[in-house]
Design a protein around this motif. Structure first.
Motif, PDB file in Angstrom:
ATOM      1  N   PRO A   1       0.810  -1.230   0.000  1.00  0.00           N
ATOM      2  CA  PRO A   1       0.000   0.000   0.000  1.00  0.00           C
ATOM      3  C   PRO A   1       0.839   1.273   0.000  1.00  0.00           C
ATOM      4  O   PRO A   1       0.410   2.292  -0.532  1.00  0.00           O
ATOM      5  CB  PRO A   1      -0.819  -0.126   1.293  1.00  0.00           C
ATOM      6  N   ALA A   2       2.050   1.207   0.579  1.00  0.00           N
ATOM      7  CA  ALA A   2       2.903   2.402   0.620  1.00  0.00           C
ATOM      8  C   ALA A   2       3.230   2.882  -0.793  1.00  0.00           C
ATOM      9  O   ALA A   2       3.234   4.096  -1.062  1.00  0.00           O
ATOM     10  CB  ALA A   2       4.186   2.099   1.388  1.00  0.00           C
ATOM     11  N   TYR A   3       3.523   1.941  -1.711  1.00  0.00           N
ATOM     12  CA  TYR A   3       3.788   2.319  -3.099  1.00  0.00           C
ATOM     13  C   TYR A   3       2.567   2.993  -3.722  1.00  0.00           C
ATOM     14  O   TYR A   3       2.670   4.006  -4.412  1.00  0.00           O
ATOM     15  CB  TYR A   3       4.145   1.081  -3.931  1.00  0.00           C
ATOM     16  N   ARG A   4       1.423   2.378  -3.500  1.00  0.00           N
ATOM     17  CA  ARG A   4       0.191   2.902  -4.082  1.00  0.00           C
ATOM     18  C   ARG A   4      -0.067   4.334  -3.612  1.00  0.00           C
ATOM     19  O   ARG A   4      -0.401   5.223  -4.409  1.00  0.00           O
ATOM     20  CB  ARG A   4      -0.972   1.994  -3.683  1.00  0.00           C
ATOM     21  N   ILE A   5       0.120   4.565  -2.332  1.00  0.00           N
ATOM     22  CA  ILE A   5      -0.111   5.909  -1.777  1.00  0.00           C
ATOM     23  C   ILE A   5       0.933   6.890  -2.302  1.00  0.00           C
ATOM     24  O   ILE A   5       0.612   8.007  -2.727  1.00  0.00           O
ATOM     25  CB  ILE A   5      -0.085   5.849  -0.233  1.00  0.00           C
ATOM     26  N   LEU A   6       2.216   6.454  -2.291  1.00  0.00           N
ATOM     27  CA  LEU A   6       3.306   7.340  -2.698  1.00  0.00           C
ATOM     28  C   LEU A   6       3.136   7.804  -4.135  1.00  0.00           C
ATOM     29  O   LEU A   6       3.181   9.014  -4.426  1.00  0.00           O
ATOM     30  CB  LEU A   6       4.642   6.615  -2.529  1.00  0.00           C
ATOM     31  N   TRP A   7       2.929   6.860  -5.059  1.00  0.00           N
ATOM     32  CA  TRP A   7       2.892   7.234  -6.471  1.00  0.00           C
ATOM     33  C   TRP A   7       1.549   7.816  -6.883  1.00  0.00           C
ATOM     34  O   TRP A   7       1.478   8.600  -7.845  1.00  0.00           O
ATOM     35  CB  TRP A   7       3.281   6.045  -7.330  1.00  0.00           C
ATOM     36  N   SER A   8       0.494   7.491  -6.182  1.00  0.00           N
ATOM     37  CA  SER A   8      -0.777   8.182  -6.427  1.00  0.00           C
ATOM     38  C   SER A   8      -0.647   9.648  -6.032  1.00  0.00           C
ATOM     39  O   SER A   8      -1.124  10.550  -6.737  1.00  0.00           O
ATOM     40  CB  SER A   8      -1.897   7.512  -5.632  1.00  0.00           C
ATOM     41  N   ALA A   9       0.004   9.882  -4.875  1.00  0.00           N
ATOM     42  CA  ALA A   9       0.219  11.265  -4.433  1.00  0.00           C
ATOM     43  C   ALA A   9       1.128  12.008  -5.408  1.00  0.00           C
ATOM     44  O   ALA A   9       0.902  13.190  -5.726  1.00  0.00           O
ATOM     45  CB  ALA A   9       0.828  11.273  -3.031  1.00  0.00           C
ATOM     46  N   ALA A  10       2.169  11.312  -5.906  1.00  0.00           N
ATOM     47  CA  ALA A  10       3.070  11.950  -6.871  1.00  0.00           C
ATOM     48  C   ALA A  10       2.334  12.301  -8.164  1.00  0.00           C
ATOM     49  O   ALA A  10       2.546  13.377  -8.740  1.00  0.00           O
ATOM     50  CB  ALA A  10       4.244  11.020  -7.173  1.00  0.00           C
ATOM     51  N   THR A  11       1.458  11.401  -8.608  1.00  0.00           N
ATOM     52  CA  THR A  11       0.682  11.674  -9.819  1.00  0.00           C
ATOM     53  C   THR A  11      -0.227  12.880  -9.630  1.00  0.00           C
ATOM     54  O   THR A  11      -0.290  13.774 -10.500  1.00  0.00           O
ATOM     55  CB  THR A  11      -0.162  10.438 -10.189  1.00  0.00           C
ATOM     56  N   LEU A  12      -0.921  12.933  -8.514  1.00  0.00           N
ATOM     57  CA  LEU A  12      -1.783  14.084  -8.225  1.00  0.00           C
ATOM     58  C   LEU A  12      -0.953  15.363  -8.108  1.00  0.00           C
ATOM     59  O   LEU A  12      -1.385  16.440  -8.538  1.00  0.00           O
ATOM     60  CB  LEU A  12      -2.574  13.844  -6.941  1.00  0.00           C
ATOM     61  N   GLY A  13       0.242  15.238  -7.523  1.00  0.00           N
ATOM     62  CA  GLY A  13       1.118  16.400  -7.409  1.00  0.00           C
ATOM     63  C   GLY A  13       1.557  16.928  -8.760  1.00  0.00           C
ATOM     64  O   GLY A  13       1.625  18.139  -8.971  1.00  0.00           O
ATOM     65  N   MET A  14       1.840  16.030  -9.708  1.00  0.00           N
ATOM     66  CA  MET A  14       2.244  16.472 -11.047  1.00  0.00           C
ATOM     67  C   MET A  14       1.070  17.114 -11.794  1.00  0.00           C
ATOM     68  O   MET A  14       1.257  18.067 -12.551  1.00  0.00           O
ATOM     69  CB  MET A  14       2.799  15.294 -11.843  1.00  0.00           C
ATOM     70  N   ILE A  15      -0.136  16.591 -11.579  1.00  0.00           N
ATOM     71  CA  ILE A  15      -1.310  17.241 -12.174  1.00  0.00           C
ATOM     72  C   ILE A  15      -1.464  18.644 -11.610  1.00  0.00           C
ATOM     73  O   ILE A  15      -1.716  19.614 -12.348  1.00  0.00           O
ATOM     74  CB  ILE A  15      -2.574  16.400 -11.907  1.00  0.00           C
ATOM     75  N   ALA A  16      -1.286  18.769 -10.292  1.00  0.00           N
ATOM     76  CA  ALA A  16      -1.372  20.086  -9.658  1.00  0.00           C
ATOM     77  C   ALA A  16      -0.297  21.027 -10.192  1.00  0.00           C
ATOM     78  O   ALA A  16      -0.538  22.229 -10.387  1.00  0.00           O
ATOM     79  CB  ALA A  16      -1.256  19.942  -8.135  1.00  0.00           C
ATOM     80  N   LEU A  17       0.905  20.481 -10.434  1.00  0.00           N
ATOM     81  CA  LEU A  17       1.987  21.300 -10.977  1.00  0.00           C
ATOM     82  C   LEU A  17       1.626  21.848 -12.350  1.00  0.00           C
ATOM     83  O   LEU A  17       1.824  23.046 -12.627  1.00  0.00           O
ATOM     84  CB  LEU A  17       3.262  20.463 -11.070  1.00  0.00           C
ATOM     85  N   ILE A  18       1.091  21.001 -13.218  1.00  0.00           N
ATOM     86  CA  ILE A  18       0.732  21.447 -14.568  1.00  0.00           C
ATOM     87  C   ILE A  18      -0.353  22.508 -14.506  1.00  0.00           C
ATOM     88  O   ILE A  18      -0.302  23.533 -15.206  1.00  0.00           O
ATOM     89  CB  ILE A  18       0.285  20.248 -15.421  1.00  0.00           C
ATOM     90  N   VAL A  19      -1.348  22.290 -13.654  1.00  0.00           N
ATOM     91  CA  VAL A  19      -2.417  23.289 -13.493  1.00  0.00           C
ATOM     92  C   VAL A  19      -1.840  24.598 -12.975  1.00  0.00           C
ATOM     93  O   VAL A  19      -2.185  25.685 -13.458  1.00  0.00           O
ATOM     94  CB  VAL A  19      -3.514  22.755 -12.548  1.00  0.00           C
ATOM     95  N   ALA A  20      -0.949  24.505 -11.986  1.00  0.00           N
ATOM     96  CA  ALA A  20      -0.344  25.713 -11.415  1.00  0.00           C
ATOM     97  C   ALA A  20       0.491  26.459 -12.454  1.00  0.00           C
ATOM     98  O   ALA A  20       0.440  27.701 -12.533  1.00  0.00           O
ATOM     99  CB  ALA A  20       0.507  25.350 -10.209  1.00  0.00           C
ATOM    100  N   LEU A  21       1.260  25.707 -13.261  1.00  0.00           N
ATOM    101  CA  LEU A  21       2.045  26.342 -14.311  1.00  0.00           C
ATOM    102  C   LEU A  21       1.148  27.025 -15.335  1.00  0.00           C
ATOM    103  O   LEU A  21       1.425  28.146 -15.780  1.00  0.00           O
ATOM    104  CB  LEU A  21       2.930  25.307 -15.008  1.00  0.00           C
ATOM    105  N   HIS A  22       0.058  26.352 -15.700  1.00  0.00           N
ATOM    106  CA  HIS A  22      -0.868  26.934 -16.667  1.00  0.00           C
ATOM    107  C   HIS A  22      -1.477  28.231 -16.130  1.00  0.00           C
ATOM    108  O   HIS A  22      -1.554  29.242 -16.853  1.00  0.00           O
ATOM    109  CB  HIS A  22      -1.979  25.928 -16.989  1.00  0.00           C
ATOM    110  N   ILE A  23      -1.891  28.213 -14.875  1.00  0.00           N
ATOM    111  CA  ILE A  23      -2.477  29.415 -14.273  1.00  0.00           C
ATOM    112  C   ILE A  23      -1.449  30.530 -14.189  1.00  0.00           C
ATOM    113  O   ILE A  23      -1.732  31.696 -14.500  1.00  0.00           O
ATOM    114  CB  ILE A  23      -3.048  29.088 -12.878  1.00  0.00           C
ATOM    115  N   ALA A  24      -0.220  30.163 -13.771  1.00  0.00           N
ATOM    116  CA  ALA A  24       0.828  31.175 -13.638  1.00  0.00           C
ATOM    117  C   ALA A  24       1.176  31.787 -14.992  1.00  0.00           C
ATOM    118  O   ALA A  24       1.319  33.013 -15.117  1.00  0.00           O
ATOM    119  CB  ALA A  24       2.069  30.563 -13.000  1.00  0.00           C
ATOM    120  N   TYR A  25       1.303  30.944 -16.017  1.00  0.00           N
ATOM    121  CA  TYR A  25       1.614  31.463 -17.340  1.00  0.00           C
ATOM    122  C   TYR A  25       0.501  32.382 -17.847  1.00  0.00           C
ATOM    123  O   TYR A  25       0.767  33.441 -18.414  1.00  0.00           O
ATOM    124  CB  TYR A  25       1.809  30.312 -18.335  1.00  0.00           C
TER     125      TYR A  25
END
Length: 676
Positions: free
Chosen positions: A379-403
């Motif tokens: 479960p630790a892998y599932r939580i870690l990489w799910s969180a990383a995936t959500l974090g990268m989605i948030a990063l792209i959204v944040a970059l789009h808003i900032a740009y």
């Protein structure tokens, strides 16, 4: 049996070595007609991956054929030798108006057939050898192939480029290809037709649709990482084979280790380090004002790329097929994934997005794939990489808003990503043009006394400013500028800087996005009294097609990001520039750069064409929007620099470098590994 394996191994190694030796050689030959853009290499990667897929398809077809197929193979080997012998070197076919088509057309005509035959060798010979020995697929030969590829890449910038001209490189490569063709002929004439009964491994388990999907997705993810990291480095550092080679070397090294020493792959360790690297680089993407020394930035990106590619390739190795019947399908899907990944970054992404999200998307794809692969694990892998995936989605959204929030304009094409921003500065509000992370000009707003002031690298005491101000006043000024930017140098056509009606300023600009940006968002060209002309297309090519222009000053300031268009810095280019100078005219080279010390090389070029070079360093003046700038002026006679305006600002340049030509250049000697 040992002699057979040796012959097969030598042939596979030779094919891979030649395959990856010709890649930087061919791409370097293409740079001149396309303005030195870093996108040249990324588009070349798309071509190479496409031809690799074509080679695997050809191997798939040939491995299932009989004597007629093998005869066709021998004919193609002979045809490739003839084609290489007829072409003395790689000559670009096309124009900068259609860069992608030009690259594909040129590479297809010049190295297409030899490249296809080399690309088909490893999977084809693995199948033939497994049939000959009635064994499973010898995947260690795949690792040998990648080792040959890696050594080919390392050989080019270290042994080939510094010592051989492009014509000599082509001749040597043609001779080596002939040797490869002889080895291939020996093997082809000894090969057997497919057996009527397929050879099955005792442990053979039919692959599932999920497995075959992963054969495609895993290499696609690695290819997206490769293309995105390479594009970032070459657009913000330099479009040179050194930086083309390093990411590709890391990518190939991951292949070698995954297929030759799979025990080195410890998923838990690799994934833990990988998530740290992705998170660190994702944070760095949000800090556009942070700039790392090249000696830190390059290793940091390469480590992340290697870990991501090693993860993808090692996981693909785990689920590889064990039978010859499925091995060519495996290679086909691996190659298809490589094509899809590089095609997305090199061609599709600039069409879909006005801003550059390539690195963030590469991190997102890697995180999502890691989550998918490890979903059934702890479960630790599932939580870690799910969180990383959500974090990268948030990063792209944040970059789009900032740009979107920061940018007055955003645009992207083959030549890069351009944004017009409104920012605060010590001089007050400014409007700024950004190419990636590099500033390409500003204009001070809301201050009438400074609105037409030449800012950034073009101040009155800069090399360009001093050269223009030193033009005799007995005739109207005639100024040429390779590289438009925001049109800052048009400020020297205003009375405040000695400009008079009748002055003429001619800009040359390869990127079609720049002219409308400079004309609409900035007003240097609107307020000048000089007659302004803009010629679209590569500056050197445009000058070559024009009669002598008799420029008093010709400014060379064509940079894409911090990348250097090498074809503008050769002896042949210098001779072209001199043809367009008026008597007593001067060349002004803008060489401010984070990573390369170009002044000694330009001094060598100036001396090679009997001109006198001098360096000018102008200090930063934040209250006037002026940056620290480095220029090199080249004049016909040393007495030019005796003028009072220039004598106290210029310094001689010591150089022991070999001057570059269209047939020879080597950037390693001018690389600065830390901050300058």
């Amino acid at each position: 049996m040992t002699s057979n394996r040796l012959l097969y191994g030598v042939t596979i190694f030779t094919s891979a070595f030649l395959l990856f030796l010709v890649e930087p050689m061919a791409a370097k030959a293409l740079l001149p007609i396309l303005g030195g853009s870093s996108a040249v290499w990324i588009t070349c990667l798309v071509f190479f991956q496409t031809m690799l897929l074509a080679g695997y398809l050809y191997a798939h077809w040939l491995s299932r054929g009989g004597p007629r197929h093998r005869l066709a193979h021998l004919i193609l080997l002979a045809a490739a030798i003839v084609a290489l012998a007829l072409a003395t070197h790689i000559t670009p076919s096309g124009s900068s108006a259609h860069p992608i088509l030009t690259i594909f057309r040129t590479l297809t005509i010049t190295i297409g057939l030899p490249f296809l035959l080399l690309a088909s060798t490893s999977p084809l010979l693995q199948v033939w050898l497994s049939r000959r020995e009635s064994s499973t697929v010898p995947y260690r030969l795949f690792a040998l192939s990648n080792l040959g590829s890696l050594l080919g890449l390392l050989a080019y910038p270290i042994l080939i480029e510094p010592h051989l001209t492009l014509r000599a490189q082509h001749a040597l490569w043609t001779a080596a290809f002939t040797l490869f063709a002889i080895l291939s002929t020996l093997i082809t004439t000894r090969s057997q037709s497919p057996t009527s009964t397929p050879i099955q491994s005792p442990t053979y388990i039919p692959t599932t649709p999920r497995t075959r999907l992963l054969w495609f997705l895993l290499p696609m993810t690695a290819a997206v990482q490769l293309a995105a990291v390479t594009a970032h480095l070459t657009s913000n550092v330099a479009a040179i084979p050194l930086l083309w080679m390093l990411p590709l070397a890391a990518y190939l090294l991951s292949f070698i280790l995954a297929f030759e020493t799979p025990r080195l792959y410890q998923r838990s360790i690799i994934l833990r380090v990988l998530v740290i690297m992705i998170a660190s680089l994702a944070w760095l993407l949000t800090k556009t004002d942070v700039s790392l020394p090249i000696g830190i930035a390059i290793p940091f990106f390469l480590i992340e790329l290697f870990l991501a590619a090693f993860f993808a390739h090692a996981e693909a190795h785990k689920i590889r097929p064990s039978t010859p019947q499925e091995s060519t399908l495996f290679y086909l899907l691996v190659a298809a994934g490589g094509v899809a990944g590089t095609f997305f970054v090199g061609i599709l992404s600039p069409l879909l997005f006005r801003s550059n999200y390539d690195l963030a998307l590469a991190f997102l794809l890697t995180s999502a794939l890691a989550a998918y692969i490890t979903w059934r694990e702890a479960p630790a892998y599932r939580i870690l990489w799910s969180a990383a995936t959500l974090g990268m989605i948030a990063l792209i959204v944040a970059l789009h808003i900032a740009y979107a929030r920061q940018a007055l304009f955003q645009g992207r094409n083959f030549y890069g990503t351009l944004r017009v921003l409104r920012e605060s500065s010590p001089a007050g509000p400014v409007r700024m043009l950004m190419n990636g992370t590099i500033q390409h000009g500003t204009q001070i707003l809301d201050r009438p006394d400074l609105e037409t002031t030449p800012t950034t690298y073009y101040a009155e005491d800069s090399g360009a400013g001093l050269a223009i101000r030193s033009i005799p006043t007995d005739h109207p000024r005639n100024i040429g500028v390779i590289g438009l930017g925001v049109g800052t140098l048009a400020a020297y056509g205003t009375p405040a800087y000695g400009g008079r009606p009748g002055d003429h300023i001619h800009f040359y600009e390869i990127n079609p996005l720049v002219k409308p940006i400079a004309s609409y968002w900035f007003w240097y060209m609107r307020n000048t009294q000089a007659q302004v002309a803009i010629t679209e297309g590569d500056g050197r090519a445009s000058l070559h097609a024009a009669p002598p222009q008799h420029f008093d000053v010709l400014v060379i300031d064509a940079f894409s990001g911090d990348a250097i268009p090498l074809h503008l810095l050769t002896i042949e280019a210098m001779q072209e520039y001199r043809r367009h100078l008026a008597p007593g005219g001067v060349l002004a080279f803008h060489v401010s750069n984070q990573y390369l010390n170009l002044a000694p090389e330009i001094a060598a070029l100036a001396q090679a064409v009997n001109m006198t070079p001098r360096r000018i360093e102008s200090p930063a003046q934040p209250q006037r929007g002026e940056y620290l700038a480095t220029w090199v002026l080249a004049a016909d006679t040393p007495t030019y620099f005796d003028q009072p305006l220039l004598a106290t600002h210029t310094t001689p340049i010591a150089t022991t470098l070999k001057p570059w030509t269209d047939d020879y250049s080597a950037l390693l000697p001018v690389v600065e590994w830390g901050y300058r």
